[in-house]
Design a protein around this motif. Structure first.
Motif, PDB file in Angstrom:
ATOM      1  N   ALA A  51       0.829  -1.211   0.000  1.00  0.00           N
ATOM      2  CA  ALA A  51       0.000   0.000   0.000  1.00  0.00           C
ATOM      3  C   ALA A  51       0.863   1.261   0.000  1.00  0.00           C
ATOM      4  CB  ALA A  51      -0.922  -0.013   1.221  1.00  0.00           C
ATOM      5  N   LYS A 101      -3.110   6.365   9.439  1.00  0.00           N
ATOM      6  CA  LYS A 101      -3.714   5.069   9.115  1.00  0.00           C
ATOM      7  C   LYS A 101      -3.764   4.279  10.413  1.00  0.00           C
ATOM      8  CE  LYS A 101      -5.702   2.745   6.718  1.00  0.00           C
ATOM      9  NZ  LYS A 101      -6.728   3.170   5.792  1.00  0.00           N
ATOM     10  N   HIS A 198      -4.524  -5.861   2.197  1.00  0.00           N
ATOM     11  CA  HIS A 198      -4.222  -4.673   1.388  1.00  0.00           C
ATOM     12  C   HIS A 198      -5.511  -3.955   0.993  1.00  0.00           C
ATOM     13  CE1 HIS A 198      -3.428  -2.682  -2.554  1.00  0.00           C
ATOM     14  NE2 HIS A 198      -2.466  -2.154  -1.823  1.00  0.00           N
ATOM     15  N   GLU A 199      -6.496  -4.734   0.574  1.00  0.00           N
ATOM     16  CA  GLU A 199      -7.772  -4.147   0.172  1.00  0.00           C
ATOM     17  C   GLU A 199      -8.468  -3.487   1.369  1.00  0.00           C
ATOM     18  OE1 GLU A 199      -9.825  -6.911  -2.344  1.00  0.00           O
ATOM     19  OE2 GLU A 199     -11.498  -5.531  -2.633  1.00  0.00           O
ATOM     20  N   THR A 202      -6.726  -0.144   2.264  1.00  0.00           N
ATOM     21  CA  THR A 202      -6.980   0.943   1.320  1.00  0.00           C
ATOM     22  C   THR A 202      -8.461   1.343   1.272  1.00  0.00           C
ATOM     23  OG1 THR A 202      -6.946  -0.783  -0.358  1.00  0.00           O
ATOM     24  CG2 THR A 202      -4.994   0.591  -0.198  1.00  0.00           C
ATOM     25  N   HIS A 203      -9.312   0.593   1.953  1.00  0.00           N
ATOM     26  CA  HIS A 203     -10.747   0.927   1.969  1.00  0.00           C
ATOM     27  C   HIS A 203     -11.018   2.097   2.913  1.00  0.00           C
ATOM     28  CE1 HIS A 203     -15.076   0.230   1.844  1.00  0.00           C
ATOM     29  NE2 HIS A 203     -15.074   0.391   3.150  1.00  0.00           N
ATOM     30  N   LYS A 204     -11.937   2.967   2.500  1.00  0.00           N
ATOM     31  CA  LYS A 204     -12.307   4.112   3.347  1.00  0.00           C
ATOM     32  C   LYS A 204     -13.510   3.720   4.202  1.00  0.00           C
ATOM     33  CE  LYS A 204     -11.748   8.646   4.052  1.00  0.00           C
ATOM     34  NZ  LYS A 204     -10.447   9.163   4.511  1.00  0.00           N
TER      35      LYS A 204
END
Lengths: 287, 68
Positions: A51, A101, A198-199, A202-204
């Motif tokens: 990421a 993060k 990873h998904e 990166t998700h909001k």
């Protein structure tokens, strides 16, 4: 000829350098031989690297338990908090420093029993936090008591004749509580887990990943598993099906198996953004 | 030259201080390269290594890595 060799050398894959994210002087870690938490930690580090996140801009928060020892070994901003209370601390960090993060590493008992209430409310708010639930179906640190995800009829130190309490489905619970990203992975499928984390990162919004891993010391020994490998093959490999494969399988082949992969993903208003908008609105109204 | 490059063996780095002897790498190695020596992993048959990195990926203890 020499160019061919040079080209070949370029293609060579160098193993991932975990040391750039670790505190090497803290190793070896406390986890037992064969414990899946180390495999999950490695997948998490690779996902963070993929990421492209700055390690000074990551806060790793944990509660109490075996899995919650993770922040001790990584070189991020780390917080080892109270039992079950990792999510309230993480919510505080996110509200104070929304650009950070925030990742929570927590065990199944920590997240779903002691901190169950915090878990559902973090999901409800849809605050931009990634929650990695290390599900080993036992309380490893305190001696192998049964946890909220221990399967029915399993032996634990507090259920010597078999567990009679039905387990929680972490993913269903997160989805029902309002999390906008819900997935499941296992330590066995480590590359798939890396992609899933990873998904999630990166998700909001609130992203929950339920990670099935093995506790050979307590759960394994009490339930007659021969080794960590045996547990990984029986529980993680044979006990789960990828959600994409499951679409083409007859229901009888899915009986008793857990689904793996991204199970729920929607876009929704994020808590910190909504809070910012509210403050700006009220501040301009006063003028 | 290309032939010699193709025959080049990988280097399997084992950190004996970190290995706890869970034998996950030995059990999951598809070409049976590794073996247990006491409570630590050791290389048995380096020629068979295909550099698949499964041992590195599934090692919970940061104890093994395959370099080309």
């Amino acid at each position: 000829m020499s160019t061919t060799v040079a080209e070949k050398k370029e293609k060579v894959s160098v193993p991932f350098d975990y040391n750039k994210y670790l505190r090497p002087n803290k190793l070896p870690h406390i986890w037992c031989p064969g414990c899946g938490h180390g495999i999950v930690l490695k997948a998490m580090l690779r996902a963070i690297d993929k990421a492209g996140l700055d390690k000074n801009n990551i806060a790793l928060v944990s509660g109490i338990g075996c899995s919650s020892r993770t922040p001790g070994y990584v070189d991020f901003n780390t917080l080892h908090t109270l039992h079950g209370r990792a999510l309230p601390f993480a919510t505080g960090i996110k509200l104070a420093r929304p650009e950070m993060k925030v990742i929570v590493v927590t065990g199944d008992g920590d997240a779903l029993a002691i901190g169950g209430n915090h878990f559902i409310h973090a999901c409800r708010r849809n605050i931009d936090i990634t929650v990695l639930v290390f599900t080993n179906a036992t309380y490893g640190m305190t001696g192998g008591q049964y946890s909220p995800t221990t399967p029915l009829e399993s032996i634990a130190t507090t259920s010597r004749y078999g567990n009679i309490e039905p387990p929680f489905d972490t993913c269903e619970m997160a989805k029902a509580s309002g999390a906008t990203f819900v997935a499941r992975g296992t330590a066995y499928h480590t590359l798939e887990l890396e992609k899933t984390i990873h998904e999630a990162i990166t998700h909001k919004g609130t992203s929950v990943v339920d990670i099935i891993d093995a506790c050979p010391t307590y759960f394994g020994r009490a339930n007659k598993f021969k080794s960590a490998t045996h547990m990984m093959e029986e529980i993680e490999k044979d006990g789960t099906v990828n959600v994409k494969q499951a679409a083409n399988l007859p229901p009888e082949k899915l009986a008793g198996k857990m689904l793996r992969g991204v199970l729920h993903k929607v876009e929704g208003p994020e808590y910190c953004e909504k809070y910012d908008i509210l403050i700006k609105e009220k501040a301009s109204a006063k003028k | 030259m290309t032939e010699s490059a193709a025959k080049k063996l990988p280097r399997i780095a084992i950190n004996e201080r970190l290995c706890k002897g869970c034998s996950i790498c030995v059990d999951f190695c598809p070409t049976d390269v590794l073996e247990m020596k006491g409570s630590c992993v050791a290389v048995k048959n380096l020629e068979a290594c295909t550099r698949c990195q499964l041992c590195d990926l599934r090692c919970p203890d940061f104890a093994i890595q395959v370099f080309d």
